[in-house]
Structure formats: structure tokens, C-alpha cells
Scaffold this motif. Structure first.
Motif, short mmCIF file in Angstrom:
data_model
loop_
_atom_site.label_atom_id
_atom_site.label_comp_id
_atom_site.label_asym_id
_atom_site.label_seq_id
_atom_site.Cartn_x
_atom_site.Cartn_y
_atom_site.Cartn_z
N HIS A 1 0.86 -1.19 0.00
CA HIS A 1 0.00 0.00 0.00
C HIS A 1 0.89 1.23 0.00
N THR A 2 1.57 1.46 -1.13
CA THR A 2 2.51 2.58 -1.19
C THR A 2 2.00 3.72 -2.07
N SER A 3 0.79 3.60 -2.57
CA SER A 3 0.20 4.67 -3.36
C SER A 3 -0.86 5.39 -2.55
N PHE A 4 -1.00 6.69 -2.82
CA PHE A 4 -1.97 7.50 -2.10
C PHE A 4 -2.91 8.12 -3.11
N TYR A 5 -4.19 7.92 -2.91
CA TYR A 5 -5.18 8.41 -3.85
C TYR A 5 -6.02 9.50 -3.20
N THR A 6 -6.69 10.28 -4.03
CA THR A 6 -7.48 11.39 -3.52
C THR A 6 -8.62 10.91 -2.63
N THR A 7 -8.96 11.73 -1.66
CA THR A 7 -10.12 11.45 -0.80
C THR A 7 -11.33 12.27 -1.24
N ALA A 8 -11.16 13.07 -2.30
CA ALA A 8 -12.26 13.92 -2.77
C ALA A 8 -13.34 13.06 -3.42
N GLU A 9 -14.56 13.20 -2.94
CA GLU A 9 -15.67 12.44 -3.50
C GLU A 9 -16.42 13.27 -4.54
N LYS A 10 -16.96 12.59 -5.53
CA LYS A 10 -17.71 13.27 -6.58
C LYS A 10 -18.93 13.97 -5.98
N GLN A 11 -19.15 15.22 -6.41
CA GLN A 11 -20.28 16.00 -5.94
C GLN A 11 -21.31 16.15 -7.05
#
Length: 373
Positions: A52-62
Motif C-alpha cells: 500500500h505505497t500509493s496514495f489516492y485522492t479522498t475527494a468524492e464526486k459531488q
């Protein structure tokens, strides 16, 4: 250990590219319901395992996004400041369109620092100068390409400093580059002022999308240009972005200095031994901007006698420092351990060391590099 770091640098760069290739999502028409980003990343160490070395956005679609005009009306009470922000984003939009068609070729000239100028550097700089000279609120301007303060409008209110296209050494690879803007009021001017005197700062990132960070009355907002399905040119894609005090992402610049600074070598070893994720492209804008999208991270650029400071205080460090500290992060001047925003600007082309990002990691840098207990 340094060989391991270099190997990780290559793999980290490859991993950085992959998420950006995902298709864009279609968004709904503009409305007034932007979600604040106030929560930082998970801090459970178990989440940062080898798988788990990648970090993805936490922004959710609005369902809807606020337009730039609405956000400025609500979050920028100074009408003149709102005007100059609008004008700078108009310039960024023009630079975006120019970059899509301009070839990256040598212009046949050099800037004041002796750096070779590229066609895209000149185009971006000309757009910025044209914008400032046509503005009713810009008193003076200064470009990193030609670090001299020049009058734009004698009745103006603001002094605008910019790096028109930061990342010239990587733009030929078609990597992400950006525009950095610092804005001071005429009451302080630039010379003799500090980064803390800025009335706002703006950083644009040109990648698969063009996004811009802007410091407003109550925090840092991100705007996205030309989002599919939107009626407005600019929509607010993130509101009141926060940077967590802890992080597991590092971007180590000026690694040559590790040969002169035992503390920096020790710090780089600490990152690797504790399995931090390396995300470093060699461009200041993408390497610091990720702290806002990932809500964590640290960028380090110390100085040593054999590897002196290269970052410009007024054009690069101060504008980014203003954004990071307004988002809850911390900065260091890399020498005293104090905030880079407190360094007095004594010359337009003044250089500085820099560490910037998640508070606890900047404090670690100060302890190991600046010897601040």
C-alpha cells in the motif's frame, strides 16, 4: 542507502504517472455546495505496508460545484483583491491553452540568471506581463525571468511577483509544470517586506488538468479549469484544504547536499528505513502541490557550501509558504529553523533553502538539519 533512494526515485516517478492517466469524470452544472476538506489522511501505520505505497485522492464526486465568481464573492471580501485573483486565473487559462499547442524549443535567449529561455517560458511570461499591464489594480510587477520591479499602473494597489513557468527543465518531457504568483499590497511593497505580508498567493499546476490553489479569507481553495459539463470556466474543486501534521510522502530536492550535510543524509535514510513513499519529479510545483491533493507530504531543499540554495524567496518559497501555512502546514527557512514567511525580502532575486509541508516532518527537518531542539 543512497543507491536504494535513487532506485526508489525512478519507481516512485513511474507510480506518480499512473493515477493521472485515469479518465476524467463528468460533473454536473455549477451550484453552491462545495464540500470542505478538513480531514487528513489515515495515520495508522498498518495502512502504509509494502502493498500500500500509493496514495489516492479522498475527494468524492459531488452533484454540483461552486463557480469561481461565487467563491470569491463569499470568501474574498476585498473587491480589488478579488479582481486581481480573477485576472491571474484568466492569465493561467491563457497559458493553459498556449501550452497545449506550443512546441518546447530554445528561444535563443537567456534570463538574468543565465538560464536558457524556452519558447514556452517566454509565452507564459508575456501573458503575465500583458495581464498586469492591462490591470487597473496592479501597481507593479516582477518576473522570475527578469527580476526587476516595473511599474504597471500608477493607480494600482498590488505588487505582483511571478514565476511564469516553474519547471523549465522538465517541461520538455511533458511533465507537470506550473505558475507561481505572490501578491503584496502597495502598503508594504516587496523590498523590505516578508512572505507573511502577502495579501494572497496563487499556484497553478498544468498537467492532464489545470488546477489552481488560491489563498482566500478563510483558507486555501482549489479551482479546476474547463471541467467537462460545467457552465463556468473555473469551478471550485476543493474548499478549505488542510494538510495533516503527519505524513508518509517525501520529496527530497538537492540531494547533493547530503554529501556535505550528515543530518540530511540521516534524514533521507530515515525516510527510506521507515518506508515513506517517494514522490519527487524535480518540479517545485507538482512536488509541493501534492501536499494539498494528498493532504500530507514534505518537500526538503537544504543548502550547503557545495550545493547552494536555488529557490527564489519572492517568486517561489514565499507564495508556496503562504498557501501551506494557511492549510495548516509548516515551513522552514532551512537555516534558522524559522518560518520562511518571516525572512525579510532584501532583493528581488534573493535565494533561500526551504522545507515545507506536514508540521511534524518539517520539525524533524529542523531538528536534523538546523539543529533546532
Amino acid at each position: 542507502m543512497m543507491k536504494v533512494l535513487l532506485a526508489a526515485l525512478v519507481s516512485g516517478a513511474c507510480a506518480l504517472i499512473a493515477p493521472s492517466m485515469m479518465g476524467a469524470r463528468r460533473v454536473a452544472p455549477v451550484a453552491r455546495s462545495t464540500t470542505e476538506e478538513t480531514e487528513g489522511p489515515a495515520t495508522d501505520d498498518a495502512a502504509y505496508g509494502a502493498s500500500h505505497t500509493s496514495f489516492y485522492t479522498t475527494a468524492e464526486k459531488q452533484e454540483s460545484y461552486d463557480a469561481l465568481e461565487y467563491i470569491l464573492k463569499e470568501k474574498c471580501k476585498d473587491e480589488k483583491l478579488s479582481t486581481v485573483v480573477n485576472e491571474m486565473l484568466d492569465a493561467v487559462a491563457r497559458i493553459t491553452e498556449a501550452l497545449r499547442t506550443a512546441l518546447v524549443t530554445v528561444e535563443g535567449s537567456a534570463n538574468t540568471f543565465g538560464d536558457v529561455q524556452l519558447t514556452v517560458d517566454v509565452i507564459a511570461d508575456e501573458i503575465m506581463w500583458e495581464t498586469c499591464r492591462n490591470s487597473a489594480v496592479v501597481l507593479e510587477g516582477a518576473s522570475e525571468e527578469e527580476p526587476e520591479i516595473k511599474e504597471c499602473n500608477p493607480d494600482g494597489q498590488f505588487v505582483v511577483c511571478w514565476d511564469p513557468l516553474d519547471g523549465s527543465s522538465i517541461v520538455d518531457n511533458n511533465w507537470a509544470v506550473g505558475t507561481i504568483v505572490g501578491i503584496w499590497d502597495k502598503a508594504t511593497g516587496l523590498i523590505g517586506a516578508t512572505g507573511r505580508d502577502q495579501v494572497t498567493s496563487i499556484v497553478a499546476l498544468y498537467g492532464p488538468r489545470t488546477t489552481v490553489l488560491v489563498a482566500l479569507d478563510d483558507g486555501v481553495y482549489e479551482f479546476t479549469y474547463g471541467a467537462e459539463g460545467q457552465e463556468a470556466d473555473w469551478i471550485c474543486s476543493r474548499a478549505r484544504v488542510k494538510i495533516s501534521p503527519d505524513c508518509k510522502i517525501f520529496a527530497p530536492a538537492n540531494m547533493r547536499a547530503a554529501q556535505d550535510l550528515p543530518g540530511y543524509k540521516e534524514l533521507l535514510d530515515h525516510y527510506m528505513e521507515n518506508r515513506y513513499t517517494l514522490r519527487y519529479s524535480g518540479g517545485l510545483v507538482p512536488d509541493v502541490y501534492q501536499q494539498f491533493t494528498k493532504q500530507q507530504g514534505v518537500f526538503s531543499n537544504p543548502t550547503s557550501p557545495a550545493s547552494p540554495a536555488k529557490l527564489r524567496l519572492a517568486f517561489e518559497a514565499a507564495p508556496f509558504g503562504n498557501l501551506v501555512e494557511k492549510a495548516g502546514g509548516l515551513t522552514s527557512d532551512g537555516v534558522s529553523g524559522g518560518s520562511v514567511l518571516d525572512v525579510v525580502i532584501n532583493a528581488v532575486d534573493q535565494r533561500t533553502a526551504l522545507c515545507i509541508g506536514s508540521t511534524n516532518e518539517v520539525e524533524r527537518f529542523n531538528e536534523m538539519i538546523c539543529m533546532i531542539e
